[in-house]
Design an enzyme around this catalytic site. Structure first.
Site, PDB file in Angstrom:
ATOM      1  N   LYS A 113       1.093  -1.450   0.322  1.00 31.05           N
ATOM      2  CA  LYS A 113       0.050  -0.678   0.031  1.00 31.05           C
ATOM      3  C   LYS A 113       0.566   1.037  -0.315  1.00 31.05           C
ATOM      4  CE  LYS A 113      -3.495  -2.487   0.088  1.00 31.05           C
ATOM      5  NZ  LYS A 113      -4.657  -3.319   1.290  1.00 31.05           N
TER       6      LYS A 113
HETATM    7  C1  LIG Z   1      -5.663  -4.774   0.715  1.00 34.54           C
HETATM    8  C2  LIG Z   1      -6.795  -4.318   0.375  1.00 34.54           C
HETATM    9  C3  LIG Z   1      -7.511  -4.676   2.382  1.00 34.54           C
HETATM   10  C4  LIG Z   1      -7.424  -5.929   3.342  1.00 34.54           C
HETATM   11  O1  LIG Z   1      -5.878  -4.826   3.932  1.00 34.54           O
HETATM   12  P1  LIG Z   1      -5.397  -5.413   4.869  1.00 34.54           P
HETATM   13  O2  LIG Z   1      -4.148  -4.570   5.680  1.00 34.54           O
HETATM   14  O3  LIG Z   1      -4.306  -6.349   4.451  1.00 34.54           O
HETATM   15  O4  LIG Z   1      -6.084  -6.357   5.686  1.00 34.54           O
HETATM   16  C5  LIG Z   1      -8.995  -3.978   2.478  1.00 34.54           C
HETATM   17  N1  LIG Z   1      -9.361  -3.730   1.383  1.00 34.54           N
HETATM   18  C6  LIG Z   1      -9.060  -3.664  -0.504  1.00 34.54           C
HETATM   19  C7  LIG Z   1     -10.041  -3.092  -1.007  1.00 34.54           C
HETATM   20  C8  LIG Z   1      -7.561  -3.703   0.086  1.00 34.54           C
HETATM   21  O5  LIG Z   1      -7.027  -3.564  -0.829  1.00 34.54           O
END
Ligand SMILES: *Cc1c(COP(=O)(O)O)cnc(C)c1O
Length: 380
Positions: free
Chosen positions: A180
């Site tokens: 991210k």
């Molecule tokens: C990455 C992601 C998540 C989950 O995030 P985590 O921190 O890995 O639990 C949820 N929604 C979207 C759209 C994502 O891209």
């Protein structure tokens, strides 16, 4: 030339922040986490921020804090990462899928409104790829009775009409997962303007306990705690929270680089009638989390294989979620139940996009993609 799908940008300077935590007595949630929560309150201009160890666990803590119960309905988009829908199902709720707009791939207020029933407790709009759903318009469409939980996993830096996430919703949840835009490897945060919700989130984030570790030992004397309700273990340790402060001053510069690279892709693919891109939302500042293209579905998998064969990393965000086995078997969905998510999901490819991707690397991605797409479409 090999071009990875993603290369993180953490350095020895970020590692020093972790080393300082290791040298301190407190490894888990403590003073650093509080400091980071303050930075997030400032950045998003909200009174409450709570760090969590993933978006997923934050969403669970949120649904528990909102008292969402078995049988309650939560509206989610058909085009998203599975976590958005899964957490609703995990607590016994019903994920009610709504198809997305064919141009922006985002939930629209009208489509959400049409799916609201007397059992609807919340909606989880996803700011897919980094462009924001119009939360103000969504609130106007559905009224104050349905909670709005923004899935901001793709959108830390984005805005719509000048508003950041959290401005018009009940809560916005971020992911700091490894790929991210802002990352702690695993982690996340919840922000809200609602004081009562923030108090509940503190409890559901940590086992439903009445006080976290730092409070149990406040003033050097042990304080008994109570268990008020069911909760999850979703607190972020200071070891990971320490990675955030050094990233805050880098955010705007990195976003500008993501924007520059995304525009280079857009220029390169303009006029190619086999490649379709999501439409820009007017008034939106794009967080540029992912750069996605859409090609004719029969060419998608062979094209990905050809890209991988030429050393180019790529991935799919996402396939039509309601047609994945669990949801298909539970609710009997067909591919035609969500035609936009189906068509988009069958043809989409995510290309490398990260600060530090060099122009030469990007040129290799572009040239390979053009060449292989021409070859495959000529032979099909
Ligand atoms: C990455 C992601 C998540 C989950 O995030 P985590 O921190 O890995 O639990 C949820 N929604 C979207 C759209 C994502 O891209």
């Amino acid at each position: 030339m090999n071009v990875p799908f993603y290369r993180h940008q953490l350095t020895a300077a970020h590692a020093e922040a972790i080393a300082r935590v290791v040298a301190s007595p407190m490894l888990t949630s403590g003073a650093i986490g509080r400091e980071v929560e303050g930075l997030l309150c400032n950045y998003f201009n909200v009174p409450y921020a709570l760090l969590v160890n993933s978006w997923t666990n934050g969403a669970l803590a949120c649904l528990l804090a909102m008292d969402i119960k078995p049988g309650d309905e939560v509206i989610v988009p058909a085009m998203t990462f599975i976590a958005t829908a899964n957490m609703v199902e995990l607590i016994g709720g019903k994920a009610v899928f709504v198809d997305v707009d064919p141009d922006t791939l985002l939930l629209t207020p009208a489509a959400v409104k049409a799916a609201v029933t007397p059992r609807t407790k919340a909606v989880m709009p996803v700011h897919l790829y980094g462009q924001m759903v119009d939360i103000k318009a969504l609130r106007a469409a559905i009224g104050p009775g349905v909670r709005i939980i923004e899935d901001c996993a793709h959108c830390f830096e984005g805005t719509l009409n000048g508003d950041r996430p959290g401005a018009h919703s009940d809560i916005a949840i971020f992911s700091f997962y490894a790929t991210k835009n802002v990352t702690t490897g695993e982690g996340g945060a919840m922000i809200t303007k609602d004081a009562a919700l923030a108090e509940k989130l503190k409890v559901t984030r940590l086992h439903g306990m009445s006080a976290g570790a730092i409070d149990r030992f406040r003033a050097g004397a042990y304080n008994h705690w109570d268990m008020l309700q069911l909760g999850v273990k979703a607190n972020l340790p200071d070891l990971l929270a320490a990675l955030i402060p050094p990233q805050m001053p880098e955010i705007e510069g990195k976003l500008a680089e993501r924007e520059r690279l995304a525009r280079r892709y857009e220029t390169a693919f303009a006029g190619n009638n086999l490649i379709r891109l999501p439409k820009a939302v007017s008034g939106s500042k794009h967080a540029r989390h992912l750069f996605v293209i859409h090609v004719p579905p029969k060419l998608r998998d062979p094209l990905m294989l050809a890209l991988n064969g030429a050393g180019v990393g790529c991935t799919v965000n996402y396939r039509n979620v309601p047609t994945l086995t669990y949801f298909r078997e539970k609710y009997g969905f067909a591919p035609s139940s969500f035609p936009v998510a189906e068509t988009w999901g069958a043809g989409t490819i995510s290309l490398p996009l990260f600060p530090g991707l060099t122009d030469q690397e990007q040129d290799h991605v572009i040239a390979t993609l053009r060449r292989e797409l021409d070859r495959l479409s000529a032979s099909s």
